[in-house]
Design a protein around this motif. Structure first.
Motif, mmCIF file in Angstrom:
data_model
loop_
_atom_site.group_PDB
_atom_site.id
_atom_site.type_symbol
_atom_site.label_atom_id
_atom_site.label_comp_id
_atom_site.label_asym_id
_atom_site.label_seq_id
_atom_site.Cartn_x
_atom_site.Cartn_y
_atom_site.Cartn_z
ATOM 1 N N ASP A 167 -12.753 -7.138 -8.747
ATOM 2 C CA ASP A 167 -13.748 -7.798 -7.909
ATOM 3 C C ASP A 167 -14.420 -8.946 -8.661
ATOM 4 O OD1 ASP A 167 -14.582 -7.636 -5.255
ATOM 5 O OD2 ASP A 167 -16.465 -6.675 -5.784
ATOM 6 N N ALA A 168 -14.681 -8.737 -9.962
ATOM 7 C CA ALA A 168 -15.313 -9.787 -10.764
ATOM 8 C C ALA A 168 -14.354 -10.941 -11.032
ATOM 9 C CB ALA A 168 -15.801 -9.197 -12.086
ATOM 10 N N GLU A 169 -13.070 -10.640 -11.138
ATOM 11 C CA GLU A 169 -12.083 -11.668 -11.462
ATOM 12 C C GLU A 169 -11.696 -12.503 -10.242
ATOM 13 O OE1 GLU A 169 -7.856 -12.114 -13.890
ATOM 14 O OE2 GLU A 169 -8.409 -10.160 -13.078
ATOM 15 N N CYS A 170 -11.930 -11.965 -9.054
ATOM 16 C CA CYS A 170 -11.444 -12.616 -7.835
ATOM 17 C C CYS A 170 -12.585 -12.933 -6.874
ATOM 18 C CB CYS A 170 -10.413 -11.737 -7.152
ATOM 19 S SG CYS A 170 -8.986 -11.341 -8.182
ATOM 20 N N PRO A 171 -13.432 -13.919 -7.193
ATOM 21 C CA PRO A 171 -14.491 -14.326 -6.269
ATOM 22 C C PRO A 171 -13.919 -15.171 -5.137
ATOM 23 C CG PRO A 171 -14.492 -15.775 -8.153
ATOM 24 C CD PRO A 171 -13.437 -14.731 -8.423
ATOM 25 N N TRP A 172 -14.773 -15.566 -4.212
ATOM 26 C CA TRP A 172 -14.356 -16.451 -3.118
ATOM 27 C C TRP A 172 -13.733 -17.723 -3.683
ATOM 28 C CZ3 TRP A 172 -14.707 -15.384 2.109
ATOM 29 C CH2 TRP A 172 -14.376 -16.440 2.974
ATOM 30 N N ASP A 228 -0.012 -17.100 -21.921
ATOM 31 C CA ASP A 228 -0.494 -17.878 -20.776
ATOM 32 C C ASP A 228 -1.422 -17.085 -19.859
ATOM 33 O OD1 ASP A 228 1.008 -20.033 -21.648
ATOM 34 O OD2 ASP A 228 2.749 -19.483 -20.433
ATOM 35 N N SER A 229 -1.270 -15.769 -19.821
ATOM 36 C CA SER A 229 -2.044 -14.971 -18.867
ATOM 37 C C SER A 229 -3.329 -14.404 -19.464
ATOM 38 C CB SER A 229 -1.202 -13.816 -18.338
ATOM 39 O OG SER A 229 -0.966 -12.858 -19.364
ATOM 40 N N ARG A 230 -3.575 -14.626 -20.741
ATOM 41 C CA ARG A 230 -4.745 -13.999 -21.383
ATOM 42 C C ARG A 230 -6.033 -14.580 -20.807
ATOM 43 N NH1 ARG A 230 -4.946 -10.523 -25.428
ATOM 44 N NH2 ARG A 230 -2.714 -10.832 -25.835
ATOM 45 N N ARG A 231 -6.972 -13.703 -20.480
ATOM 46 C CA ARG A 231 -8.212 -14.126 -19.849
ATOM 47 C C ARG A 231 -9.343 -13.167 -20.198
ATOM 48 N NH1 ARG A 231 -4.316 -11.650 -16.975
ATOM 49 N NH2 ARG A 231 -4.897 -10.152 -15.341
ATOM 50 N N ARG A 232 -10.576 -13.627 -19.996
ATOM 51 C CA ARG A 232 -11.770 -12.821 -20.233
ATOM 52 C C ARG A 232 -12.551 -12.750 -18.930
ATOM 53 N NH1 ARG A 232 -13.311 -12.111 -25.484
ATOM 54 N NH2 ARG A 232 -15.526 -12.334 -25.038
ATOM 55 N N ILE A 233 -12.923 -11.551 -18.533
ATOM 56 C CA ILE A 233 -13.565 -11.320 -17.243
ATOM 57 C C ILE A 233 -14.953 -10.744 -17.490
ATOM 58 C CG2 ILE A 233 -13.380 -10.113 -15.035
ATOM 59 C CD1 ILE A 233 -10.263 -9.788 -16.001
ATOM 60 N N VAL A 234 -15.961 -11.433 -16.972
ATOM 61 C CA VAL A 234 -17.342 -10.988 -17.153
ATOM 62 C C VAL A 234 -17.745 -10.127 -15.968
ATOM 63 C CG1 VAL A 234 -19.735 -11.709 -17.470
ATOM 64 C CG2 VAL A 234 -17.876 -13.082 -18.453
ATOM 65 N N LEU A 235 -18.143 -8.894 -16.250
ATOM 66 C CA LEU A 235 -18.555 -7.952 -15.211
ATOM 67 C C LEU A 235 -20.009 -8.209 -14.809
ATOM 68 C CD1 LEU A 235 -16.958 -4.656 -16.578
ATOM 69 C CD2 LEU A 235 -15.961 -6.374 -15.062
ATOM 70 N N PRO A 236 -20.426 -7.686 -13.664
ATOM 71 C CA PRO A 236 -21.810 -7.909 -13.204
ATOM 72 C C PRO A 236 -22.874 -7.472 -14.205
ATOM 73 C CG PRO A 236 -20.484 -7.053 -11.406
ATOM 74 C CD PRO A 236 -19.623 -6.989 -12.635
ATOM 75 N N ASP A 237 -22.572 -6.464 -15.035
ATOM 76 C CA ASP A 237 -23.554 -5.993 -16.010
ATOM 77 C C ASP A 237 -23.517 -6.768 -17.321
ATOM 78 O OD1 ASP A 237 -21.245 -5.094 -17.214
ATOM 79 O OD2 ASP A 237 -21.689 -2.963 -16.992
#
Length: 245
Positions: free
Chosen positions: A16-21, A153-162
């Motif tokens: 959910d955090a990685e896929c916003p509108w 190429d696919s490495r990423r960092r995802i920030v959660l709501p907390d």
């Protein structure tokens, strides 16, 4: 775990955090809005991003998904009570109940086998009124998108709501007969590691067209990008708009 990003509450939060509108949602909403106040089916609705966007502008929306954890996340969001949420697959869809059906976030590619795909299209046709529209996205195999699904190429960092940050990357494990299998890897700040596996089917434009014809749909348009560019000149996508015959 297979499809853990949809079934494991810890990874549903990450998804959910990685896929916003995004512009992808803008495209689907623009098509749906061509018929105001429609009864819309969102098959594979996930955590409800588009379903909630559609209901916010006046459509009557039903979100269907087999993943309970994703639906629980959807039901917890603001205005979720305005959407009808159903846990299940296309097989439970009522006949003649929708003016439009959408499958977003490449849900169509999760139906890997030809019989499974044909059955889903048959269910969707049954659920639509005469002349009802079906809209979905599927990646163009000519773009070979899976070649970018590698540890670099696919490495990423995802920030959660907390505020916590999850590191993620993807690796392809098999490519065979138009089906691509892969694993998402996630590392949490406390060192916990989780994986989610899946297989997607990359269908050619002709195969998509023929499967739709066989299921009783007429193709209105297939675009190659989110700004409605021709196939081959956009974003490596097939954005399909079809009508129930």
């Amino acid at each position: 775990m297979r499809h853990a990003e949809f079934c494991d509450p810890r990874l549903v939060l990450v998804y959910d955090a990685e896929c916003p509108w995004s512009r992808e949602d803008d495209f689907f909403l623009s098509v749906v809005n061509e018929a105001p106040s429609s009864r819309v089916l969102d098959l594979g609705c996930g955590t409800g991003r588009l379903a909630l966007g559609m209901v916010a502008v006046g459509h009557a929306v039903t979100g269907v998904d087999p993943a309970r954890a994703s639906l629980e996340a959807a039901r917890a969001k603001s205005n979720a009570e305005r959407v009808t949420w159903i846990e299940g697959t296309s097989s439970i869809l009522p006949a003649g109940s929708f003016d439009m059906a959408v499958m977003t976030s490449h849900v169509a590619q999760f139906f890997v086998g030809d019989e499974e795909w044909a059955g889903t299209l048959s269910d969707l046709r049954r659920s639509l009124v005469s002349g009802g529209r079906l809209v979905f996205d599927s990646r163009d195999p000519q773009a070979r998108r899976w070649e970018r699904w590698n540890p670099v190429d696919s490495r990423r960092r995802i920030v959660l709501p907390d505020g916590r940050t999850v590191s993620a990357w993807t690796e392809v494990t098999a490519v065979q007969g138009g089906a691509v299998s892969f694993t998402h890897h996630y590392t949490f700040p406390d060192g916990e590691r989780l994986v989610s596996t899946a297989t997607l089917r990359f269908r050619s434009e002709e195969l998509i067209r023929s499967s739709l014809r066989g299921a009783g749909f007429a193709v209105e348009a297939i675009y190659g990008g989110w700004n409605r560019e021709p196939v081959g000149t956009g974003d490596g996508e097939f954005l399909v708009i079809a009508r129930r015959c």
